[in-house]
Design a protein around this motif. Structure first.
Motif, PDB file in Angstrom:
ATOM      1  N   ALA A  36       0.835  -1.206   0.000  1.00  0.00           N
ATOM      2  CA  ALA A  36       0.000   0.000   0.000  1.00  0.00           C
ATOM      3  C   ALA A  36       0.868   1.254   0.000  1.00  0.00           C
ATOM      4  CB  ALA A  36      -0.934   0.000   1.210  1.00  0.00           C
ATOM      5  N   LEU A  37       1.980   1.219   0.730  1.00  0.00           N
ATOM      6  CA  LEU A  37       2.910   2.349   0.730  1.00  0.00           C
ATOM      7  C   LEU A  37       3.466   2.572  -0.665  1.00  0.00           C
ATOM      8  CD1 LEU A  37       4.563   4.518   2.223  1.00  0.00           C
ATOM      9  CD2 LEU A  37       6.253   2.750   2.713  1.00  0.00           C
ATOM     10  N   ASN A  38       3.829   1.495  -1.347  1.00  0.00           N
ATOM     11  CA  ASN A  38       4.357   1.593  -2.707  1.00  0.00           C
ATOM     12  C   ASN A  38       3.302   2.159  -3.656  1.00  0.00           C
ATOM     13  OD1 ASN A  38       4.944   0.237  -5.529  1.00  0.00           O
ATOM     14  ND2 ASN A  38       6.890   0.374  -4.414  1.00  0.00           N
ATOM     15  N   GLU A  39       2.055   1.735  -3.513  1.00  0.00           N
ATOM     16  CA  GLU A  39       0.980   2.243  -4.369  1.00  0.00           C
ATOM     17  C   GLU A  39       0.731   3.728  -4.139  1.00  0.00           C
ATOM     18  OE1 GLU A  39      -2.440  -0.191  -3.692  1.00  0.00           O
ATOM     19  OE2 GLU A  39      -1.420  -2.017  -4.394  1.00  0.00           O
ATOM     20  N   HIS A  40       0.746   4.165  -2.875  1.00  0.00           N
ATOM     21  CA  HIS A  40       0.542   5.588  -2.582  1.00  0.00           C
ATOM     22  C   HIS A  40       1.722   6.420  -3.089  1.00  0.00           C
ATOM     23  CE1 HIS A  40      -3.222   5.532  -0.423  1.00  0.00           C
ATOM     24  NE2 HIS A  40      -2.816   4.519   0.328  1.00  0.00           N
ATOM     25  N   ALA A  41       2.939   5.892  -2.976  1.00  0.00           N
ATOM     26  CA  ALA A  41       4.108   6.604  -3.508  1.00  0.00           C
ATOM     27  C   ALA A  41       4.019   6.702  -5.025  1.00  0.00           C
ATOM     28  CB  ALA A  41       5.388   5.895  -3.085  1.00  0.00           C
ATOM     29  N   LEU A  42       3.531   5.654  -5.674  1.00  0.00           N
ATOM     30  CA  LEU A  42       3.354   5.661  -7.127  1.00  0.00           C
ATOM     31  C   LEU A  42       2.300   6.694  -7.529  1.00  0.00           C
ATOM     32  CD1 LEU A  42       4.129   4.350  -9.812  1.00  0.00           C
ATOM     33  CD2 LEU A  42       2.361   2.646  -9.388  1.00  0.00           C
ATOM     34  N   ALA A  43       1.222   6.774  -6.765  1.00  0.00           N
ATOM     35  CA  ALA A  43       0.182   7.775  -7.052  1.00  0.00           C
ATOM     36  C   ALA A  43       0.726   9.193  -6.876  1.00  0.00           C
ATOM     37  CB  ALA A  43      -1.021   7.544  -6.146  1.00  0.00           C
ATOM     38  N   ALA A  44       1.539   9.396  -5.845  1.00  0.00           N
ATOM     39  CA  ALA A  44       2.146  10.714  -5.628  1.00  0.00           C
ATOM     40  C   ALA A  44       3.112  11.053  -6.759  1.00  0.00           C
ATOM     41  CB  ALA A  44       2.865  10.759  -4.285  1.00  0.00           C
ATOM     42  N   LYS A  45       3.830  10.055  -7.259  1.00  0.00           N
ATOM     43  CA  LYS A  45       4.766  10.288  -8.370  1.00  0.00           C
ATOM     44  C   LYS A  45       4.003  10.622  -9.646  1.00  0.00           C
ATOM     45  CE  LYS A  45       8.861  10.228 -10.246  1.00  0.00           C
ATOM     46  NZ  LYS A  45       9.932  11.129  -9.853  1.00  0.00           N
ATOM     47  N   ARG A  46       2.842   9.991  -9.855  1.00  0.00           N
ATOM     48  CA  ARG A  46       2.029  10.312 -11.036  1.00  0.00           C
ATOM     49  C   ARG A  46       1.518  11.752 -10.963  1.00  0.00           C
ATOM     50  NH1 ARG A  46       1.007   5.680 -13.985  1.00  0.00           N
ATOM     51  NH2 ARG A  46       1.048   3.733 -12.812  1.00  0.00           N
ATOM     52  N   GLU A  47       1.187  12.241  -9.768  1.00  0.00           N
ATOM     53  CA  GLU A  47       0.732  13.615  -9.611  1.00  0.00           C
ATOM     54  C   GLU A  47       1.876  14.613  -9.757  1.00  0.00           C
ATOM     55  OE1 GLU A  47      -1.470  14.324  -6.037  1.00  0.00           O
ATOM     56  OE2 GLU A  47      -2.689  12.515  -6.312  1.00  0.00           O
ATOM     57  N   HIS A  48       3.060  14.238  -9.297  1.00  0.00           N
ATOM     58  CA  HIS A  48       4.230  15.125  -9.335  1.00  0.00           C
ATOM     59  C   HIS A  48       5.386  14.373 -10.008  1.00  0.00           C
ATOM     60  CE1 HIS A  48       2.109  17.690  -6.472  1.00  0.00           C
ATOM     61  NE2 HIS A  48       1.810  16.582  -5.811  1.00  0.00           N
ATOM     62  N   PRO A  49       5.394  14.281 -11.327  1.00  0.00           N
ATOM     63  CA  PRO A  49       6.393  13.446 -12.014  1.00  0.00           C
ATOM     64  C   PRO A  49       7.830  13.952 -11.900  1.00  0.00           C
ATOM     65  CG  PRO A  49       4.960  14.544 -13.599  1.00  0.00           C
ATOM     66  CD  PRO A  49       4.429  14.858 -12.252  1.00  0.00           C
ATOM     67  N   THR A  50       8.032  15.233 -11.638  1.00  0.00           N
ATOM     68  CA  THR A  50       9.407  15.738 -11.549  1.00  0.00           C
ATOM     69  C   THR A  50       9.976  15.642 -10.140  1.00  0.00           C
ATOM     70  OG1 THR A  50       8.604  17.986 -11.174  1.00  0.00           O
ATOM     71  CG2 THR A  50       9.066  17.339 -13.463  1.00  0.00           C
ATOM     72  N   ALA A  51       9.142  15.374  -9.159  1.00  0.00           N
ATOM     73  CA  ALA A  51       9.608  15.296  -7.769  1.00  0.00           C
ATOM     74  C   ALA A  51      10.397  14.010  -7.558  1.00  0.00           C
ATOM     75  CB  ALA A  51       8.425  15.344  -6.815  1.00  0.00           C
ATOM     76  N   ASP A  52      11.500  14.117  -6.830  1.00  0.00           N
ATOM     77  CA  ASP A  52      12.291  12.925  -6.498  1.00  0.00           C
ATOM     78  C   ASP A  52      12.755  12.927  -5.047  1.00  0.00           C
ATOM     79  OD1 ASP A  52      14.168  14.912  -6.625  1.00  0.00           O
ATOM     80  OD2 ASP A  52      15.631  13.744  -7.731  1.00  0.00           O
ATOM     81  N   ALA A  53      12.316  13.912  -4.257  1.00  0.00           N
ATOM     82  CA  ALA A  53      12.755  14.032  -2.871  1.00  0.00           C
ATOM     83  C   ALA A  53      11.687  13.484  -1.927  1.00  0.00           C
ATOM     84  CB  ALA A  53      13.035  15.490  -2.527  1.00  0.00           C
ATOM     85  N   ALA A  54      12.149  12.786  -0.912  1.00  0.00           N
ATOM     86  CA  ALA A  54      11.256  12.231   0.099  1.00  0.00           C
ATOM     87  C   ALA A  54      11.969  12.227   1.442  1.00  0.00           C
ATOM     88  CB  ALA A  54      10.822  10.823  -0.273  1.00  0.00           C
ATOM     89  N   SER A  55      11.163  12.251   2.499  1.00  0.00           N
ATOM     90  CA  SER A  55      11.696  12.151   3.855  1.00  0.00           C
ATOM     91  C   SER A  55      11.025  10.967   4.535  1.00  0.00           C
ATOM     92  CB  SER A  55      11.396  13.413   4.658  1.00  0.00           C
ATOM     93  OG  SER A  55      12.023  14.529   4.083  1.00  0.00           O
ATOM     94  N   VAL A  56      11.816  10.167   5.208  1.00  0.00           N
ATOM     95  CA  VAL A  56      11.283   9.067   6.004  1.00  0.00           C
ATOM     96  C   VAL A  56      11.546   9.435   7.461  1.00  0.00           C
ATOM     97  CG1 VAL A  56      11.422   6.614   6.536  1.00  0.00           C
ATOM     98  CG2 VAL A  56      11.673   7.375   4.186  1.00  0.00           C
ATOM     99  N   LEU A  57      10.468   9.686   8.190  1.00  0.00           N
ATOM    100  CA  LEU A  57      10.556  10.094   9.584  1.00  0.00           C
ATOM    101  C   LEU A  57      10.041   8.950  10.447  1.00  0.00           C
ATOM    102  CD1 LEU A  57       8.991  13.627   9.077  1.00  0.00           C
ATOM    103  CD2 LEU A  57      11.398  13.004   8.985  1.00  0.00           C
TER     104      LEU A  57
END
Length: 179
Positions: free
Chosen positions: A94-115
């Motif tokens: 589910a985390l991978n699917e949500h990250a994929l959906a976020a990437k589809r919305e913002h295709p140029t973004a490549d930065a993430a934070s894991v807290l």
């Protein structure tokens, strides 16, 4: 009285170097401390223009908060999704699917934070980072089109073209403590 007139035996003169070394050590230290080191610097000054400035939209940055009871995804301002644990384990699919959906919305973004919260195991953090770093997609998918074309070009004649492609999602990952 005769003894007074006899010349004394002279000892050879000794040169004492230890006090000289001490003096030079102090002198060198003093000179280094008082020396002025010049530094050449170029200052770049941006003068204000007469045109009104357009405020830039902040770039999208995915935040994944690893809690004891699951994941929380946000963009730094608002909560995107909350993924609870399934049968006592983190739901990485589910985390991978949500990250994929976020990437589809913002295709140029490549930065993430894991807290993470303090008692989350390190292995769970690594698995969360792996889940948001890349995804396996069908070769016909829009995000995978570039990856599949590169794989088809690299494939030798007579070799089957792969049906799936690994796509990079958020590759610039930072770690931190959860709020």
């Amino acid at each position: 009285m005769r003894y007074l007139m006899l010349p004394r035996e002279r000892k050879p003169a000794e040169l004492l170097l230890v006090p000289m070394i001490d003096i030079f050590t102090v002198l060198v230290t003093f000179l280094l401390m008082t020396a002025v080191f010049s530094r050449i610097a170029i200052m770049q000054i941006d003068l204000p223009s007469s045109a009104p400035a357009k405020p830039e939209e902040p770039k999208f940055r995915l935040e994944v908060i690893v809690r004891q009871d699951g994941f929380e995804l946000s963009d730094g301002k608002q909560l995107i999704a909350s993924i609870p644990k399934v049968s006592g384990a983190y739901d990485l699919n589910a985390l991978n699917e949500h990250a994929l959906a976020a990437k589809r919305e913002h295709p140029t973004a490549d930065a993430a934070s894991v807290l993470s919260e303090p008692r989350v195991p390190y292995d769970e953090l690594i698995q969360a980072m792996d889940a948001i770093r890349s995804a396996e997609l069908p070769a016909a998918d829009v995000l995978a089109a570039g990856e599949a074309a590169a794989a088809a070009h690299a494939a030798a004649p007579g070799r089957a073209v792969p049906q799936t492609a690994k796509v990079a999602l958020f590759t610039n990952i930072a770690l931190g403590d959860a709020p």
